[in-house]
Design a protein around this motif. Structure first.
Motif, PDB file in Angstrom:
ATOM      1  N   ASN A   1       0.827  -1.220   0.000  1.00  0.00           N
ATOM      2  CA  ASN A   1       0.000   0.000   0.000  1.00  0.00           C
ATOM      3  C   ASN A   1       0.854   1.259   0.000  1.00  0.00           C
ATOM      4  OD1 ASN A   1      -2.390  -1.592   0.142  1.00  0.00           O
ATOM      5  ND2 ASN A   1      -2.198  -1.700   2.377  1.00  0.00           N
ATOM      6  N   GLY A   2       1.937   1.217  -0.759  1.00  0.00           N
ATOM      7  CA  GLY A   2       2.783   2.386  -0.937  1.00  0.00           C
ATOM      8  C   GLY A   2       3.772   2.656   0.179  1.00  0.00           C
ATOM      9  N   LYS A   3       3.782   1.810   1.199  1.00  0.00           N
ATOM     10  CA  LYS A   3       4.693   2.002   2.323  1.00  0.00           C
ATOM     11  C   LYS A   3       5.561   0.774   2.522  1.00  0.00           C
ATOM     12  CE  LYS A   3       1.680   5.193   4.843  1.00  0.00           C
ATOM     13  NZ  LYS A   3       1.012   5.470   6.147  1.00  0.00           N
ATOM     14  N   LEU A   4       6.743   0.986   3.125  1.00  0.00           N
ATOM     15  CA  LEU A   4       7.628  -0.130   3.406  1.00  0.00           C
ATOM     16  C   LEU A   4       6.903  -1.140   4.294  1.00  0.00           C
ATOM     17  CD1 LEU A   4      11.379   0.176   4.043  1.00  0.00           C
ATOM     18  CD2 LEU A   4      10.055  -1.337   5.512  1.00  0.00           C
ATOM     19  N   ASP A   5       6.922  -2.392   3.873  1.00  0.00           N
ATOM     20  CA  ASP A   5       6.221  -3.459   4.583  1.00  0.00           C
ATOM     21  C   ASP A   5       7.155  -4.017   5.659  1.00  0.00           C
ATOM     22  OD1 ASP A   5       4.807  -5.655   5.455  1.00  0.00           O
ATOM     23  OD2 ASP A   5       4.430  -6.486   3.457  1.00  0.00           O
ATOM     24  N   GLU A   6       7.141  -3.380   6.827  1.00  0.00           N
ATOM     25  CA  GLU A   6       8.085  -3.748   7.885  1.00  0.00           C
ATOM     26  C   GLU A   6       7.845  -5.162   8.394  1.00  0.00           C
ATOM     27  OE1 GLU A   6       8.588  -0.947  10.994  1.00  0.00           O
ATOM     28  OE2 GLU A   6       8.743   0.786   9.653  1.00  0.00           O
ATOM     29  N   GLU A   7       6.603  -5.584   8.463  1.00  0.00           N
ATOM     30  CA  GLU A   7       6.307  -6.931   8.950  1.00  0.00           C
ATOM     31  C   GLU A   7       6.893  -7.990   8.034  1.00  0.00           C
ATOM     32  OE1 GLU A   7       2.452  -9.791  10.023  1.00  0.00           O
ATOM     33  OE2 GLU A   7       2.160  -7.664   9.583  1.00  0.00           O
ATOM     34  N   SER A   8       6.692  -7.838   6.725  1.00  0.00           N
ATOM     35  CA  SER A   8       7.260  -8.792   5.765  1.00  0.00           C
ATOM     36  C   SER A   8       8.779  -8.778   5.812  1.00  0.00           C
ATOM     37  CB  SER A   8       6.799  -8.462   4.339  1.00  0.00           C
ATOM     38  OG  SER A   8       5.470  -8.852   4.113  1.00  0.00           O
ATOM     39  N   LEU A   9       9.358  -7.581   5.897  1.00  0.00           N
ATOM     40  CA  LEU A   9      10.818  -7.466   5.912  1.00  0.00           C
ATOM     41  C   LEU A   9      11.408  -8.127   7.153  1.00  0.00           C
ATOM     42  CD1 LEU A   9      13.414  -6.409   4.651  1.00  0.00           C
ATOM     43  CD2 LEU A   9      13.002  -4.218   5.794  1.00  0.00           C
ATOM     44  N   ALA A  10      10.788  -7.902   8.309  1.00  0.00           N
ATOM     45  CA  ALA A  10      11.283  -8.501   9.541  1.00  0.00           C
ATOM     46  C   ALA A  10      11.249 -10.027   9.464  1.00  0.00           C
ATOM     47  CB  ALA A  10      10.453  -8.010  10.731  1.00  0.00           C
ATOM     48  N   ARG A  11      10.130 -10.578   9.003  1.00  0.00           N
ATOM     49  CA  ARG A  11      10.017 -12.029   8.872  1.00  0.00           C
ATOM     50  C   ARG A  11      11.052 -12.561   7.895  1.00  0.00           C
ATOM     51  NH1 ARG A  11       4.814 -12.417   7.792  1.00  0.00           N
ATOM     52  NH2 ARG A  11       5.136 -12.022   5.580  1.00  0.00           N
ATOM     53  N   HIS A  12      11.262 -11.827   6.815  1.00  0.00           N
ATOM     54  CA  HIS A  12      12.184 -12.252   5.769  1.00  0.00           C
ATOM     55  C   HIS A  12      13.622 -12.295   6.284  1.00  0.00           C
ATOM     56  CE1 HIS A  12      13.383 -13.066   1.725  1.00  0.00           C
ATOM     57  NE2 HIS A  12      13.924 -11.885   1.494  1.00  0.00           N
ATOM     58  N   VAL A  13      14.046 -11.238   6.947  1.00  0.00           N
ATOM     59  CA  VAL A  13      15.418 -11.174   7.465  1.00  0.00           C
ATOM     60  C   VAL A  13      15.650 -12.275   8.496  1.00  0.00           C
ATOM     61  CG1 VAL A  13      17.020  -9.772   8.822  1.00  0.00           C
ATOM     62  CG2 VAL A  13      15.721  -8.734   6.946  1.00  0.00           C
ATOM     63  N   ASP A  14      14.681 -12.487   9.374  1.00  0.00           N
ATOM     64  CA  ASP A  14      14.801 -13.536  10.382  1.00  0.00           C
ATOM     65  C   ASP A  14      14.893 -14.916   9.733  1.00  0.00           C
ATOM     66  OD1 ASP A  14      14.547 -14.548  13.227  1.00  0.00           O
ATOM     67  OD2 ASP A  14      12.757 -15.460  12.355  1.00  0.00           O
TER      68      ASP A  14
END
Length: 289
Positions: A14-27
């Motif tokens: 939705n036009g904003k950085l998806d912090e939840e997806s990024l956090a899960r991805h990095v982990d």
């Protein structure tokens, strides 16, 4: 610096950085055994990220991994380069990198001045990111040799040409060479590269880890089989624009994931995602429903 660095996919929603997806991805990638992360390059949509988005991403990354961090700092705005270097230092990066100045084709003196000025900003090691298919300018081993001869502090190169002869030329300079082309990771290791900065590591980090382990243990046939799979999955997205092919692969093979930053890049259509799903099935992989 050596091993598997992830050319990190940084998702938007939705036009904003998806912090939840990024956090899960990095982990998840950390648990899969990658050696480090490389944000703000091509796969991260780096040229299109604002300074605040870079800060937000580094905050998320630092909270979810203890692995090494190399930060790509290029921006068309020099002050944003300066501030990204400061962010890299703040969040504990072990090195920074940058493509050469782009859009206006640089000559050698432009190249020298740019990397010299970059080296004056920080004590962190500096890597040249060479991706001529995007920048229109190939930083050859001869050019890097001239920079080194002129006293410019270059610690290494991320070379994404896929040209093994060029990789060998970089290796002969005695700098750290990290391969950036997913189809030639294993060949690059065999001629002296220390590792890779890989977009496909977002998608198949376990396969990547096993390939490196096989290489180090001398199990070359097994390593070649894994390199072949990596190359075949990469081939599935070769003709799609931008980097959303990687983001859709993460979504199909791993977990829910955001998409690219519009309108600079476009997400794949439903038909394109279905074609990608069918291709994964043909390769014996099991995409999520």
């Amino acid at each position: 610096m050596e091993g598997i660095f992830v050319a990190l996919a940084i998702p938007f929603k939705n036009g904003k950085l998806d912090e939840e997806s990024l956090a899960r991805h990095v982990d998840s990638l950390t648990k899969a055994g990658v050696d480090g992360f490389y944000p703000f390059g091509t796969t991260s949509q780096g040229p299109y990220l604002t300074l605040e988005e870079r800060r937000e991403a580094l905050e998320v990354i630092s909270r979810n991994t203890n692995r090494q961090l190399m930060v790509h700092v290029f921006s068309f705005n020099w002050q944003d380069v300066v501030e990204t270097v400061r962010l890299a230092e703040k969040y504990g990066a072990v090195a920074i990198s940058s493509i050469p100045p782009t859009y206006y084709r640089p000559d050698y003196e432009t190249l020298r001045r740019y990397y010299e000025k970059l080296s004056q900003l920080t004590k962190l090691p500096i890597f040249i990111y060479n991706i001529p298919q995007n920048t229109g300018f190939n930083v050859t081993p001869d050019l890097i040799a001239r920079l080194l001869s002129d006293g410019v502090k270059i610690a290494g190169v991320k070379d994404s040409t896929g040209d093994i002869t060029q990789i060998m030329g970089h290796v002969r300079l005695g700098i750290t060479v990290l391969n950036g082309a997913d189809s030639t990771i294993l060949p690059a290791l065999m001629v002296g590269a220390k590792g890779c900065i890989s977009a496909m590591a977002n998608v198949l980090p376990e396969v990547m880890r096993e390939m490196f382990n096989d290489f180090r243990a001398g199990r070359l046939q097994s390593a070649m089989e894994k390199q072949d799979l990596i190359a075949k999955v990469r081939e599935l997205i070769r003709d799609y624009p931008g980097v959303d092919g990687y983001y859709r692969l993460v979504h199909l093979l791993r977990y829910d994931f955001g998409t690219v930053k519009e309108p600079y890049l476009r997400p794949l259509s439903e038909a394109e995602v279905q074609k990608l799903r069918d291709g994964l099935i043909r390769l014996g992989l099991k995409p999520r429903v």
